[in-house]
Design a protein around this motif. Structure first.
Motif, PDB file in Angstrom:
ATOM      1  N   VAL A 173      -4.635 -32.275  -9.629  1.00 58.28           N
ATOM      2  CA  VAL A 173      -3.487 -31.508  -9.140  1.00 58.28           C
ATOM      3  C   VAL A 173      -2.231 -32.370  -9.191  1.00 58.28           C
ATOM      4  CG1 VAL A 173      -2.455 -30.385  -7.124  1.00 58.28           C
ATOM      5  CG2 VAL A 173      -4.859 -29.976  -7.693  1.00 58.28           C
ATOM      6  N   ILE A 174      -2.354 -33.623  -8.791  1.00 64.32           N
ATOM      7  CA  ILE A 174      -1.218 -34.549  -8.828  1.00 64.32           C
ATOM      8  C   ILE A 174      -0.732 -34.730 -10.263  1.00 64.32           C
ATOM      9  CG2 ILE A 174      -0.513 -36.952  -8.447  1.00 64.32           C
ATOM     10  CD1 ILE A 174      -2.421 -36.924  -6.018  1.00 64.32           C
ATOM     11  N   ASP A 175      -1.678 -34.880 -11.203  1.00 71.69           N
ATOM     12  CA  ASP A 175      -1.304 -35.039 -12.612  1.00 71.69           C
ATOM     13  C   ASP A 175      -0.590 -33.792 -13.133  1.00 71.69           C
ATOM     14  OD1 ASP A 175      -2.370 -37.577 -12.771  1.00 71.69           O
ATOM     15  OD2 ASP A 175      -4.299 -36.907 -13.579  1.00 71.69           O
ATOM     16  N   VAL A 176      -1.123 -32.617 -12.797  1.00 74.46           N
ATOM     17  CA  VAL A 176      -0.505 -31.365 -13.253  1.00 74.46           C
ATOM     18  C   VAL A 176       0.900 -31.235 -12.672  1.00 74.46           C
ATOM     19  CG1 VAL A 176      -0.627 -28.848 -13.091  1.00 74.46           C
ATOM     20  CG2 VAL A 176      -2.688 -30.169 -13.642  1.00 74.46           C
ATOM     21  N   GLU A 177       1.040 -31.540 -11.393  1.00 77.36           N
ATOM     22  CA  GLU A 177       2.364 -31.463 -10.774  1.00 77.36           C
ATOM     23  C   GLU A 177       3.337 -32.430 -11.441  1.00 77.36           C
ATOM     24  OE1 GLU A 177       4.548 -32.104  -6.446  1.00 77.36           O
ATOM     25  OE2 GLU A 177       2.386 -31.780  -6.535  1.00 77.36           O
ATOM     26  N   ARG A 178       2.866 -33.626 -11.746  1.00 76.56           N
ATOM     27  CA  ARG A 178       3.727 -34.611 -12.398  1.00 76.56           C
ATOM     28  C   ARG A 178       4.213 -34.107 -13.752  1.00 76.56           C
ATOM     29  NH1 ARG A 178       2.028 -37.607 -16.240  1.00 76.56           N
ATOM     30  NH2 ARG A 178      -0.166 -37.419 -15.611  1.00 76.56           N
ATOM     31  N   VAL A 179       3.315 -33.491 -14.511  1.00 81.23           N
ATOM     32  CA  VAL A 179       3.689 -32.973 -15.831  1.00 81.23           C
ATOM     33  C   VAL A 179       4.710 -31.842 -15.708  1.00 81.23           C
ATOM     34  CG1 VAL A 179       2.804 -31.706 -17.825  1.00 81.23           C
ATOM     35  CG2 VAL A 179       1.565 -33.705 -16.971  1.00 81.23           C
ATOM     36  N   GLU A 199       3.668 -25.212  -0.635  1.00 79.48           N
ATOM     37  CA  GLU A 199       4.181 -26.578  -0.753  1.00 79.48           C
ATOM     38  C   GLU A 199       4.310 -26.982  -2.216  1.00 79.48           C
ATOM     39  OE1 GLU A 199       1.579 -25.712   1.023  1.00 79.48           O
ATOM     40  OE2 GLU A 199       2.044 -26.118   3.127  1.00 79.48           O
ATOM     41  N   PHE A 200       3.297 -26.632  -3.023  1.00 78.19           N
ATOM     42  CA  PHE A 200       3.323 -26.944  -4.449  1.00 78.19           C
ATOM     43  C   PHE A 200       4.494 -26.223  -5.109  1.00 78.19           C
ATOM     44  CE2 PHE A 200       1.976 -26.392  -8.864  1.00 78.19           C
ATOM     45  CZ  PHE A 200       1.457 -27.638  -9.194  1.00 78.19           C
ATOM     46  N   ALA A 201       4.638 -24.938  -4.808  1.00 75.31           N
ATOM     47  CA  ALA A 201       5.720 -24.150  -5.402  1.00 75.31           C
ATOM     48  C   ALA A 201       7.080 -24.672  -4.964  1.00 75.31           C
ATOM     49  CB  ALA A 201       5.567 -22.687  -5.010  1.00 75.31           C
ATOM     50  N   ALA A 202       7.212 -25.024  -3.689  1.00 69.84           N
ATOM     51  CA  ALA A 202       8.496 -25.473  -3.163  1.00 69.84           C
ATOM     52  C   ALA A 202       8.962 -26.760  -3.830  1.00 69.84           C
ATOM     53  CB  ALA A 202       8.410 -25.663  -1.652  1.00 69.84           C
ATOM     54  N   ARG A 203       8.015 -27.605  -4.204  1.00 69.45           N
ATOM     55  CA  ARG A 203       8.382 -28.872  -4.845  1.00 69.45           C
ATOM     56  C   ARG A 203       8.823 -28.673  -6.296  1.00 69.45           C
ATOM     57  NH1 ARG A 203       3.782 -30.790  -1.907  1.00 69.45           N
ATOM     58  NH2 ARG A 203       2.468 -30.661  -3.767  1.00 69.45           N
ATOM     59  N   LEU A 204       8.358 -27.613  -6.936  1.00 67.47           N
ATOM     60  CA  LEU A 204       8.552 -27.478  -8.378  1.00 67.47           C
ATOM     61  C   LEU A 204       9.488 -26.357  -8.793  1.00 67.47           C
ATOM     62  CD1 LEU A 204       4.884 -28.048  -9.607  1.00 67.47           C
ATOM     63  CD2 LEU A 204       6.803 -29.646  -9.755  1.00 67.47           C
ATOM     64  N   ALA A 205       9.503 -25.264  -8.046  1.00 63.12           N
ATOM     65  CA  ALA A 205      10.195 -24.065  -8.515  1.00 63.12           C
ATOM     66  C   ALA A 205      11.695 -24.138  -8.251  1.00 63.12           C
ATOM     67  CB  ALA A 205       9.613 -22.825  -7.844  1.00 63.12           C
ATOM     68  N   ASP A 206      12.455 -23.507  -9.152  1.00 65.37           N
ATOM     69  CA  ASP A 206      13.866 -23.234  -8.887  1.00 65.37           C
ATOM     70  C   ASP A 206      14.005 -21.924  -8.114  1.00 65.37           C
ATOM     71  OD1 ASP A 206      15.241 -25.385 -10.548  1.00 65.37           O
ATOM     72  OD2 ASP A 206      13.989 -24.440 -12.070  1.00 65.37           O
ATOM     73  N   THR A 207      13.173 -20.954  -8.480  1.00 66.48           N
ATOM     74  CA  THR A 207      13.228 -19.627  -7.879  1.00 66.48           C
ATOM     75  C   THR A 207      11.814 -19.170  -7.575  1.00 66.48           C
ATOM     76  OG1 THR A 207      15.237 -19.035  -9.089  1.00 66.48           O
ATOM     77  CG2 THR A 207      13.914 -17.205  -8.253  1.00 66.48           C
ATOM     78  N   VAL A 208      11.648 -18.470  -6.453  1.00 67.32           N
ATOM     79  CA  VAL A 208      10.367 -17.876  -6.100  1.00 67.32           C
ATOM     80  C   VAL A 208      10.514 -16.360  -6.121  1.00 67.32           C
ATOM     81  CG1 VAL A 208       8.660 -17.556  -4.263  1.00 67.32           C
ATOM     82  CG2 VAL A 208       9.580 -19.835  -4.727  1.00 67.32           C
ATOM     83  N   VAL A 209       9.538 -15.697  -6.754  1.00 68.31           N
ATOM     84  CA  VAL A 209       9.486 -14.235  -6.800  1.00 68.31           C
ATOM     85  C   VAL A 209       8.244 -13.809  -6.033  1.00 68.31           C
ATOM     86  CG1 VAL A 209       9.274 -12.193  -8.271  1.00 68.31           C
ATOM     87  CG2 VAL A 209      10.658 -14.141  -9.033  1.00 68.31           C
ATOM     88  N   LEU A 210       8.432 -13.029  -4.973  1.00 71.13           N
ATOM     89  CA  LEU A 210       7.321 -12.578  -4.140  1.00 71.13           C
ATOM     90  C   LEU A 210       6.925 -11.166  -4.550  1.00 71.13           C
ATOM     91  CD1 LEU A 210       8.512 -13.788  -0.623  1.00 71.13           C
ATOM     92  CD2 LEU A 210       6.916 -14.912  -2.172  1.00 71.13           C
TER      93      LEU A 210
END
Length: 236
Positions: A173-179, A199-210
């Motif tokens: 998961v850490i490797d995927v997040e890093r990529v 938490e994963f989405a918040a670290r990576l996403a610019d926008t969240v669609v619910l």
């Protein structure tokens, strides 16, 4: 870059996607969130051309691709890493990766291949040692690395990732997040990501669609969404 306009998709009599309209700008990371069964995977499959909408349109770089086949969409720059990875189990890792490279647009000469493979081996250093192994004998985390690497070898303009952290060990998961974070920083292509973990989405996403009940119920910059708001839609 990608625009979905009023998509409606049915499975038999079941109305799965209800007037879905979303935009994925070039270079942005957009995260789709919502509880299981709300249509997130169906939306990715519709964008990829694996499902056909009853009504609505899909545009890539202002070209309508609604009637294009999946392989035509790959040639136009859409790559898809499905839930469950879906490697060819009897092909080796090397052969699985080669399928991605051979699907890319542009030159496929030896210099291009060397550069492309060097990049994915740098991103996922464990891959070179796995090249001769069948895809079906790999662990879930190893399969996920191969699946993402195969998608990257197509030289995408849009990468669709369906729950890339599901069922894999924390170190992967850490490797995927890093990529993903690296590509976000480079803004080389857009990423549409389905993810359950805020938490994963918040670290990576610019926008969240619910999404809820097959429809988009909220969207906005990740900085404006709290975990409480997201959880309201994840547990409904």
């Amino acid at each position: 870059m990608l625009r979905c306009d009023a998509l409606n998709v049915f499975y038999g009599e079941s109305h799965i996607l209800r007037d879905i309209s979303i935009d994925v700008p070039a270079g942005q990371v957009i995260c789709l969130m919502g509880r299981n069964g709300v249509g997130k995977t169906t939306l990715l499959k519709t964008i990829m051309g694996l499902l056909k909408p009853q009504t609505g349109h899909v545009y890539l770089h202002n070209e309508e691709v609604t009637e294009k086949s999946p392989d035509q969409r790959v040639r136009r720059g859409i790559a898809y890493v499905p839930q469950g990875r879906e490697l060819f189990p009897h092909l080796t890792v090397e052969e699985n990766l080669r399928l991605g490279f051979e699907a890319r647009q542009g030159p496929q000469d030896s210099l291009t291949a060397e550069s492309a493979y060097d990049e994915v081996y740098t991103l996922f250093p464990a891959l070179p040692a796995l090249l001769g192994r069948p895809g079906g004998v790999l662990s879930g985390g190893q399969q996920q690395q191969v699946a993402i690497a195969r998608a990257l070898l197509t030289q995408p303009k849009l990468l669709l990732l369906d729950e890339p952290t599901e069922g894999i060990q924390p170190s992967i998961v850490i490797d995927v997040e890093r990529v993903i974070e690296g590509f976000k920083n480079q803004r080389r292509f857009a990423i549409l990501l389905v993810e359950q973990y805020f938490e994963f989405a918040a670290r990576l996403a610019d926008t969240v669609v619910l999404m809820a009940k097959g429809a988009v119920v909220s969207s906005g910059p990740v900085s404006e969404l709290t975990e409480e708001i997201v959880q309201q839609h994840l547990v409904v």
